[in-house]
Design an enzyme around this catalytic site. Sequence first.
Site, PDB file in Angstrom:
ATOM      1  N   MET A   1       0.841  -1.208   0.000  1.00 58.75           N
ATOM      2  CA  MET A   1       0.000   0.000   0.000  1.00 58.75           C
ATOM      3  C   MET A   1       0.873   1.254   0.000  1.00 58.75           C
ATOM      4  O   MET A   1       1.558   1.499  -0.958  1.00 58.75           O
ATOM      5  CB  MET A   1      -0.920  -0.009   1.232  1.00 58.75           C
ATOM      6  CG  MET A   1      -2.128  -0.886   1.011  1.00 58.75           C
ATOM      7  SD  MET A   1      -3.391  -0.045   0.072  1.00 58.75           S
ATOM      8  CE  MET A   1      -4.787  -0.151   1.143  1.00 58.75           C
ATOM      9  N   CYS A   2       0.891   2.015   1.066  1.00 53.82           N
ATOM     10  CA  CYS A   2       1.510   3.336   1.177  1.00 53.82           C
ATOM     11  C   CYS A   2       0.634   4.382   0.497  1.00 53.82           C
ATOM     12  O   CYS A   2      -0.056   4.093  -0.465  1.00 53.82           O
ATOM     13  CB  CYS A   2       2.913   3.450   0.576  1.00 53.82           C
ATOM     14  SG  CYS A   2       4.120   2.448   1.440  1.00 53.82           S
ATOM     15  N   GLY A   3       0.676   5.580   1.042  1.00 49.96           N
ATOM     16  CA  GLY A   3      -0.067   6.684   0.439  1.00 49.96           C
ATOM     17  C   GLY A   3       0.893   7.815   0.164  1.00 49.96           C
ATOM     18  O   GLY A   3       1.817   8.057   0.941  1.00 49.96           O
ATOM     19  N   ARG A  32      -3.843   3.917   4.346  1.00 51.13           N
ATOM     20  CA  ARG A  32      -2.947   3.275   3.365  1.00 51.13           C
ATOM     21  C   ARG A  32      -1.554   3.049   3.925  1.00 51.13           C
ATOM     22  O   ARG A  32      -0.779   2.286   3.344  1.00 51.13           O
ATOM     23  CB  ARG A  32      -2.807   4.150   2.106  1.00 51.13           C
ATOM     24  CG  ARG A  32      -3.989   4.133   1.192  1.00 51.13           C
ATOM     25  CD  ARG A  32      -3.670   4.898  -0.091  1.00 51.13           C
ATOM     26  NE  ARG A  32      -2.770   4.162  -0.956  1.00 51.13           N
ATOM     27  CZ  ARG A  32      -3.156   3.329  -1.921  1.00 51.13           C
ATOM     28  NH1 ARG A  32      -4.431   3.146  -2.136  1.00 51.13           N
ATOM     29  NH2 ARG A  32      -2.277   2.696  -2.657  1.00 51.13           N
ATOM     30  N   THR A 145       2.633   8.323   3.638  1.00 50.73           N
ATOM     31  CA  THR A 145       2.242   7.451   4.755  1.00 50.73           C
ATOM     32  C   THR A 145       2.682   6.046   4.378  1.00 50.73           C
ATOM     33  O   THR A 145       2.427   5.602   3.261  1.00 50.73           O
ATOM     34  CB  THR A 145       0.721   7.477   5.000  1.00 50.73           C
ATOM     35  OG1 THR A 145       0.047   6.934   3.872  1.00 50.73           O
ATOM     36  CG2 THR A 145       0.220   8.887   5.267  1.00 50.73           C
TER      37      THR A 145
END
Lengths: 292, 226
Positions: A1-3, A32, A145
Amino acid sequence: MCGIVGIYLKTKKYEKKLGEFLSGMLDGMAARGPDSAGFAIYSKENKNIYKYSICLNQMSFSEFKVKISKILKKIKLTNYSDHVVIETKDKPNKVIEILENQLKSVSLVGYGKSISIFKQTGNPKDVVKKFKLSSFSGTHGIGHTRMATESAITTQGSHPYSTAEDECLVHNGSLSNHNNIRRFLIKDGQKFNSENDTEVAAGYISNQISKGKNLESTLKKSLKDLDGFYTFIAGTKNGFALLRDEIACKPAVVAETKDYVAVASEFQAMAHLPDVNSAKIFEPKPGIVYHW
Amino acid sequence: MNFDLNKKKLREVNNYLQNIDRKDNKRKFELSNPQGQHAICAGLKDEIDVTIKGHTGYYCAGMNQKANIVVHGNVGTGVAENMMSGKVIVKGNASQSAGATGNGGTLIIEGDASSRCGISMKGINILVKGSVGHMSAFMAQKGNLIVFGDADSDLGDSIYEAKIFVKGKVKSLGADCVEKKMDEKNINELNKIFKELNIPEEAKKFKRYGSARKLYHFKIDNLSSY
């Protein structure tokens, strides 16, 4: 994920609200990436003044203040939780050498005339409060994030990665040939502080730019050299650039109004921005470099 | 009946719409302030009309059965994914994988759709009034992907028996996807879709693309089940 998120102000109207906007964007991307967060804020440069963003790690601010004041004169220190921004006329070569040799327990997060950069482990909602992000003003900013995948949840493993003056990079995705690229870059004089794949991409960009290439051509070249999947936002003091790999599994959405351009992994990160419902909203195409 | 998603939790609203009291007369609903939340109106299964005022996040109207859903805004990844029946209309643009794995019903996107529109579609009709991104109709099995604008690279890669109609330019075709003859039967079928949806468009302006059937084991004996 990660944002990932980014906001670039086209007019002066919202400069004082930049931090507030970016804070809301990171908040919106907390789901995320709940492991760590970080952000870089760019503001107008002040002549010959350099800003060095430092993570104190275990050292207290008062101890750091005593130590650094003995080495560097005429400095201004601003403390944000476990980070400190040093403002001084002293040039990067000198300050970096001092930090590396005399203050080994703290780490340099980034430096430049325009950039201030902060990152830490923990839920993004807490991280932005800790650094009082909503109180910052500036011209543009980017943030991240993190949901950790290929390296541990540490400050060093958090984004953004800054590998040269006023440059930084956030990344959603993962690179598969980063060890190989890292070896080439180390031979070419680039330094790395973590095992993280994104730091390699940041180092790759800095390495190309140091050879006189511009950001756009560097990112185009990265499509061939960096193997993996990614959406990148690369910040410089003039603005930022956005690139998705040619498969484009990693999301990105852009909203543009007369006052700003906002980029995020998902629309919900920008739902709080003014006039966003009447903004021009589009999904950036794969393999195309967008820059503002 | 109106729901303000700033005031009411999405889970409660979805729960209400998924379990319509059939003795009640309420059949028209409006949702405001969607704020890009995910899975808005997922799993509806009754003949109701829902209007969403604003931009939505991932999987809006996913798994839809029978409901008519209109989004006055853009939609995130996977709008109407795995739709079984009903109709979903998007007034703005759609992110990637629009109508993915859809089994039936109709998805209309009035703006552009991004990459992999109609990936693995299994019987849905998808109409995109703008253009579609790369790898659209990837591994598409059944149904129609109808594009009024252009299609980006690798259209119909590894396609099975879905049909693709494009009025504009196709940047490139994917593996095993070829242009096919637009015969009278195809023109009539496409015109029938336009007529049913009240869309003033002429089928003969479209080109047809489909599988060369060299990549998968096509058996003529099983034709009826394709």
